[in-house]
Write a protein that holds these residues in place. Sequence first.
Motif, short mmCIF file in Angstrom:
data_model
loop_
_atom_site.label_atom_id
_atom_site.label_comp_id
_atom_site.label_asym_id
_atom_site.label_seq_id
_atom_site.Cartn_x
_atom_site.Cartn_y
_atom_site.Cartn_z
N THR A 269 0.48 4.17 -4.23
CA THR A 269 -0.88 4.52 -4.75
C THR A 269 -1.33 5.83 -6.14
OG1 THR A 269 -0.98 6.54 -3.46
CG2 THR A 269 -2.06 4.70 -2.66
N ASP B 45 0.57 -1.33 -0.23
CA ASP B 45 -0.22 -0.13 -0.25
C ASP B 45 0.85 0.98 0.35
OD1 ASP B 45 0.82 0.22 2.01
OD2 ASP B 45 -0.99 -0.61 3.63
N ASN C 232 -4.15 -1.60 -6.05
CA ASN C 232 -4.21 -0.57 -5.21
C ASN C 232 -5.48 -1.03 -5.32
OD1 ASN C 232 -1.88 -1.59 -3.09
ND2 ASN C 232 -0.95 -0.58 -3.60
#
Length: 406
Positions: free
Chosen positions: A89, A86, A139
Amino acid sequence: MEGGSFLNLIEKIDSFAVGIFRQFLIKEEGNRVVILTPNEEYKRWATAYLNTKLKGFGKAVVVECEKETKAVNKENKPAPKDNLSDRYTFENFVVGPSNELAYKVCFEVSENPGKLFNPLFIYGKSGLGKTHLLQSIGNRLKQDCRVLYIPLMDFSDAMVKALKENRIEEFREVFLGLDALLLDDVQFLVGKERTQIELFRIYEKLQSEDKQIVLVSDRHPKDLKDVSERLISRFESGLIIEIGLDDETKRRIVRQKLILYGLPLDEPTMEYVMGNTGYNVREIEGFIRTLKMVGFKPKSDQRKADKQKNVETVINIVAKSFKLNPELLKKKTKERKVMNAKHIAMYFCKTILNLSYSEISGIFGKKDHTSAIYAIKKVEQKCTEDRKFQYMISFLEKTVRKTLGL
Ligand code: ADP
Ligand code: MG
């Protein structure tokens, strides 16, 4: 409420920082604001920022990293393995002229997988954000799709292992059941015949079902030697986009990374990073990390590098104002316009950069130090005779000084 009053407050005090805060998940619950950052770097930045800048808000602000929160959730329900991190992004990807197209297309794919751009093939040199974009797609897709990010080498290793253990059907099933396959570093397909056969099989099946495939490589499909024709032609059948890094984009990235590491955003720091790093974001990040730890530590040849860079800046600014190619100024010439520009650049090398006459002559392709003396005298003389010329010189001088942070 989703961080409304908190963001309003930040917007009032700092219009730049609010852009960064908008990337975070912010929850306002009664007298408490919880900010979830995508990674540790952002958590550090947000905590430091709030400690110094946020006063009189009247609510308790807690900064947490999404990873920590997820780790707790994972204990209850393990997430399916998608290999996604994560820290990548779309929100923390800095966009500029050289990566804008790749960014837009990847974003579109994450909105409408399997539709417009399928397959999508992104290529470019190392450290330019290819993996970052590929993972960002994942993601964004992972909430609604079965998505898998995998570097080609891992794909190949897993396949070999499955073959050895007689589990190849099981291996295939994992891939055939995907809605989106994100394959990184496909340049490593070169020479791997068995991997190519297996990938082709999976590719054909996914494509026939309109499942999204995104491929990333350090080179154009045409330059993937020793890869079967049929795979290359499949890669070429979709959209192929190159990602690069130009000065403007690099500057924006440096800016973002300096903020993240809590370093000053002033001109000398910017120029220090710009001048000491190449066109590779990984290198820029490493340099800024070191800068944060050890501070400004000029390399032994730093002065030389700085000098060269400053000379280039002078030449570029002068050449641009005459609408000339900067390289022309370093060569021998009899053309009047080029000669004038050259004399002015030589003049600034003396008056602003304080270089010696022989250094200046050398830079501009002259043998003898008297050439520099002559050129500089000529500019000085013209300044006394021609007012317009004098204005132009002082305007250019200001531009040069400003660009060099002097
Ligand atoms: P590549 O896969 O092209 O070799 P990566 O995607 O691994 O490069 O990028 C290297 C590092 O630089 C990563 O930490 C990534 O997050 C960062 N990076 C690259 N491009 C950008 C960008 N445009 N904005 C922010 N960070 C970036
Ligand atoms: Mg990569």
